[in-house]
Design a protein around this motif. Sequence first.
Motif, PDB file in Angstrom:
ATOM      1  N   ASN A 161      43.411  41.034  49.744  1.00 53.34           N
ATOM      2  CA  ASN A 161      43.467  41.806  50.984  1.00 53.34           C
ATOM      3  C   ASN A 161      44.625  42.805  50.959  1.00 53.34           C
ATOM      4  N   PRO A 162      44.591  43.827  51.832  1.00 55.40           N
ATOM      5  CA  PRO A 162      45.734  44.753  51.922  1.00 55.40           C
ATOM      6  C   PRO A 162      47.036  43.991  52.132  1.00 55.40           C
ATOM      7  N   ARG A 163      48.065  44.401  51.405  1.00 58.21           N
ATOM      8  CA  ARG A 163      49.386  43.767  51.388  1.00 58.21           C
ATOM      9  C   ARG A 163      49.326  42.378  50.764  1.00 58.21           C
ATOM     10  N   GLY A 164      48.304  42.126  49.972  1.00 58.14           N
ATOM     11  CA  GLY A 164      48.186  40.850  49.276  1.00 58.14           C
ATOM     12  C   GLY A 164      48.765  40.943  47.875  1.00 58.14           C
ATOM     13  N   LEU A 165      49.400  39.869  47.433  1.00 52.83           N
ATOM     14  CA  LEU A 165      50.013  39.800  46.106  1.00 52.83           C
ATOM     15  C   LEU A 165      49.442  38.612  45.358  1.00 52.83           C
ATOM     16  N   LEU A 166      48.738  38.882  44.269  1.00 59.31           N
ATOM     17  CA  LEU A 166      48.327  37.822  43.349  1.00 59.31           C
ATOM     18  C   LEU A 166      49.533  37.483  42.495  1.00 59.31           C
ATOM     19  N   VAL A 167      50.089  36.292  42.689  1.00 62.15           N
ATOM     20  CA  VAL A 167      51.389  35.959  42.119  1.00 62.15           C
ATOM     21  C   VAL A 167      51.326  35.917  40.592  1.00 62.15           C
ATOM     22  N   PRO A 168      52.467  36.075  39.900  1.00 64.64           N
ATOM     23  CA  PRO A 168      52.485  36.106  38.433  1.00 64.64           C
ATOM     24  C   PRO A 168      51.896  34.838  37.813  1.00 64.64           C
TER      25      PRO A 168
ATOM     26  N   GLY B 215      51.196  44.622  37.194  1.00 65.86           N
ATOM     27  CA  GLY B 215      52.352  44.420  36.340  1.00 65.86           C
ATOM     28  C   GLY B 215      52.029  43.486  35.196  1.00 65.86           C
ATOM     29  N   THR B 216      52.488  43.829  34.010  1.00 62.82           N
ATOM     30  CA  THR B 216      52.300  43.007  32.821  1.00 62.82           C
ATOM     31  C   THR B 216      53.654  42.777  32.168  1.00 62.82           C
ATOM     32  N   VAL B 217      53.981  41.523  31.916  1.00 65.66           N
ATOM     33  CA  VAL B 217      55.238  41.178  31.264  1.00 65.66           C
ATOM     34  C   VAL B 217      54.965  40.974  29.780  1.00 65.66           C
ATOM     35  N   ILE B 218      55.462  41.900  28.953  1.00 62.89           N
ATOM     36  CA  ILE B 218      55.265  41.820  27.504  1.00 62.89           C
ATOM     37  C   ILE B 218      56.535  41.248  26.881  1.00 62.89           C
ATOM     38  N   PRO B 219      56.456  40.092  26.249  1.00 66.10           N
ATOM     39  CA  PRO B 219      57.661  39.440  25.712  1.00 66.10           C
ATOM     40  C   PRO B 219      58.426  40.341  24.753  1.00 66.10           C
ATOM     41  N   GLY B 220      59.738  40.404  24.935  1.00 69.49           N
ATOM     42  CA  GLY B 220      60.602  41.147  24.029  1.00 69.49           C
ATOM     43  C   GLY B 220      60.744  42.617  24.331  1.00 69.49           C
ATOM     44  N   CYS B 221      59.998  43.117  25.316  1.00 72.29           N
ATOM     45  CA  CYS B 221      60.061  44.544  25.631  1.00 72.29           C
ATOM     46  C   CYS B 221      61.107  44.814  26.714  1.00 72.29           C
ATOM     47  N   ALA B 222      61.654  46.020  26.685  1.00 73.29           N
ATOM     48  CA  ALA B 222      62.763  46.375  27.565  1.00 73.29           C
ATOM     49  C   ALA B 222      62.281  46.627  28.987  1.00 73.29           C
ATOM     50  N   GLU B 223      63.233  46.573  29.924  1.00 72.42           N
ATOM     51  CA  GLU B 223      62.980  46.918  31.321  1.00 72.42           C
ATOM     52  C   GLU B 223      63.134  48.428  31.457  1.00 72.42           C
ATOM     53  N   THR B 224      62.031  49.131  31.362  1.00 71.86           N
ATOM     54  CA  THR B 224      62.081  50.591  31.289  1.00 71.86           C
ATOM     55  C   THR B 224      61.925  51.268  32.639  1.00 71.86           C
ATOM     56  N   TYR B 225      61.647  50.509  33.698  1.00 77.34           N
ATOM     57  CA  TYR B 225      61.520  51.074  35.043  1.00 77.34           C
ATOM     58  C   TYR B 225      62.711  50.632  35.884  1.00 77.34           C
TER      59      TYR B 225
ATOM     60  N   ASP C 216      38.160  51.194  37.074  1.00 76.52           N
ATOM     61  CA  ASP C 216      39.030  50.934  35.928  1.00 76.52           C
ATOM     62  C   ASP C 216      38.680  49.602  35.266  1.00 76.52           C
ATOM     63  N   VAL C 217      38.874  49.556  33.952  1.00 77.97           N
ATOM     64  CA  VAL C 217      38.860  48.309  33.191  1.00 77.97           C
ATOM     65  C   VAL C 217      40.290  48.040  32.734  1.00 77.97           C
ATOM     66  N   LEU C 218      40.776  46.832  32.954  1.00 81.06           N
ATOM     67  CA  LEU C 218      42.101  46.411  32.504  1.00 81.06           C
ATOM     68  C   LEU C 218      41.917  45.386  31.399  1.00 81.06           C
ATOM     69  N   ALA C 219      42.526  45.652  30.257  1.00 77.87           N
ATOM     70  CA  ALA C 219      42.465  44.752  29.111  1.00 77.87           C
ATOM     71  C   ALA C 219      43.742  43.928  29.064  1.00 77.87           C
ATOM     72  N   LEU C 220      43.634  42.638  29.313  1.00 81.90           N
ATOM     73  CA  LEU C 220      44.801  41.782  29.466  1.00 81.90           C
ATOM     74  C   LEU C 220      44.833  40.715  28.376  1.00 81.90           C
ATOM     75  N   GLN C 221      45.951  40.649  27.713  1.00 82.58           N
ATOM     76  CA  GLN C 221      46.119  39.751  26.575  1.00 82.58           C
ATOM     77  C   GLN C 221      46.437  38.333  27.039  1.00 82.58           C
ATOM     78  N   GLU C 222      46.001  37.361  26.276  1.00 78.64           N
ATOM     79  CA  GLU C 222      46.298  35.968  26.596  1.00 78.64           C
ATOM     80  C   GLU C 222      47.804  35.700  26.496  1.00 78.64           C
ATOM     81  N   GLY C 223      48.304  34.845  27.365  1.00 80.19           N
ATOM     82  CA  GLY C 223      49.704  34.448  27.308  1.00 80.19           C
ATOM     83  C   GLY C 223      50.671  35.405  27.983  1.00 80.19           C
ATOM     84  N   PHE C 224      50.265  36.653  28.225  1.00 78.30           N
ATOM     85  CA  PHE C 224      51.135  37.601  28.919  1.00 78.30           C
ATOM     86  C   PHE C 224      51.049  37.347  30.427  1.00 78.30           C
ATOM     87  N   THR C 225      52.191  37.422  31.097  1.00 76.93           N
ATOM     88  CA  THR C 225      52.220  37.208  32.538  1.00 76.93           C
ATOM     89  C   THR C 225      51.771  38.478  33.262  1.00 76.93           C
ATOM     90  N   HIS C 226      50.863  38.301  34.225  1.00 76.45           N
ATOM     91  CA  HIS C 226      50.321  39.427  34.983  1.00 76.45           C
ATOM     92  C   HIS C 226      50.419  39.136  36.474  1.00 76.45           C
TER      93      HIS C 226
END
Length: 494
Positions: free
Chosen positions: A87-94, A113-123, A159-169
């Motif tokens: 729903n609007p203002r809804g957050l699917l938690v990590p 949001g996708t958390v890629i292990p080992g990658c920098a915080e660029t934002y 849109d299609v989102l391709a999401l890898q196993e084990g990565f936090t989304h």
Amino acid sequence: MAKLVYLSLFLFLSHACMAQFDRPLWESLQDQQQHRLRAKTQCRIQQLTARGPSHTYQSEAGLTEFWSTNNQEFECAGIEFLRHVINPRGLLVPYNINAPRLVYVLQGSGIQGTVIPGCAETYESESGSRSRSESEKGQGQGERRGDRHQKLRRFRQGDVLALQEGFTHWTYNDGDTPIVTVLIIDVGNQNNQLDLKFRQFFLAGNPQSVKIQSQEREGRSEEQEEHRGNVLSGFDQQILAESYNTEPELIRKLQGKEDKRGTIVRAEKLSLVLPEYGREEQERESRGNKNGLEETYCSLKIRQNIDNPARADVYNPRGGRITTLNSQSLPILSYLRLSAERGVLYKNAIRAPHYTSNAHTALFVTRGSASGINLLGQNPNPHINPTARIQVAGNSGNLVFDDEVREGQLLVIPQDFVVVQKAGEEGFEWVAFQTNENAMNTQLAGRLSAFRAIPYEVLMKSYGISRQEAKSLKYGREESTLLSAGTSRSPRFA
């Protein structure tokens, strides 16, 4: 000279980062069957069924629907399927799961949001609870200014989102309409080292607090029904407090044992900052140009829109259009070993009989008739006209499916099973997920038909027909994949 050395080093590192996502096509084809050896089960399909969701899990700001896997076709394909409504203002938690997945956005737009292990915080963005002057003052006193995090991606309908196993989304709906997504989880993929069941590992929330509604008598397996807390809920609070160097009271909140909101929670306007999506990016996306240096492991492209008619791969102004998404257009799919297609059939048009030679297909009906079936599969009028008619034949030649399908239903079509689709009066639209990064379809009618590649004499002897009949069989249709509504001597699909 120094510049040349640096350039050479940059090219080498970029090539190394992209090696696993940019393999030559022949290498991909060479091992395309090997990646699903773990998923091989009994595929003695006698009957297919177009199914709706079997269970609904209600959270504070949305719901999640699951399709039952207690049937032959899901077991054969090695997949699971679900739908999120945020729903609007809804957050699917990590959270993360144990298998690759593709997500198709049926409705709405939001931030992913996708958390890629080992990658920098660029934002980096300003903290929502501090003013700019306070942040600058804090920075002068040695404090970190604002908030730093990994890349955020905006998505929209189609849109299609391709999401890898084990990565936090995680997903946030910052719009005014609900986000509706469907996703396939490829539990038969070699990247899933567990059994052929998908598991959700929630970093936050309290999955066991959601309300469960069953739409069918046979429930999901006991393990899937018994959702527990998030992955931190079972640990000793003191050990976690030492690990995070914080107070036990905060750890108690992290564990969420008393949280009754579920896994999709209400979050008023979040202060998330994304770069503006300008005309240059839109033009580059529409061209699909890649120079080989644009993507590294930490900045992989995981999103592609397949709802734009201008990007159709197959188009017939009298029949419809099909847009495909594979590893050639989205390189990360060569790792996930999945692909997708978006199809639209116009009134009474036919998709030529065909089969997929190297993949199973999960076909989800995305558009109903004008009488009112909505994106959630709800049917306020049980007497509406059907969306489309689909027939599927197995290796014995017997039809394993011959029925009308409606919006919100899912039909799993096993590898090599022949399928034909005919739209109704209101047309027919679908999205299909396939268990190979370059799914290959073989047509049995039309200009690209396999019959066109077979000599007259072979057809005549095989079917006991005349040369004129063989000619008619080969050249009776000049359209390729999508066939316009036309006259037919047989009322079979009338």
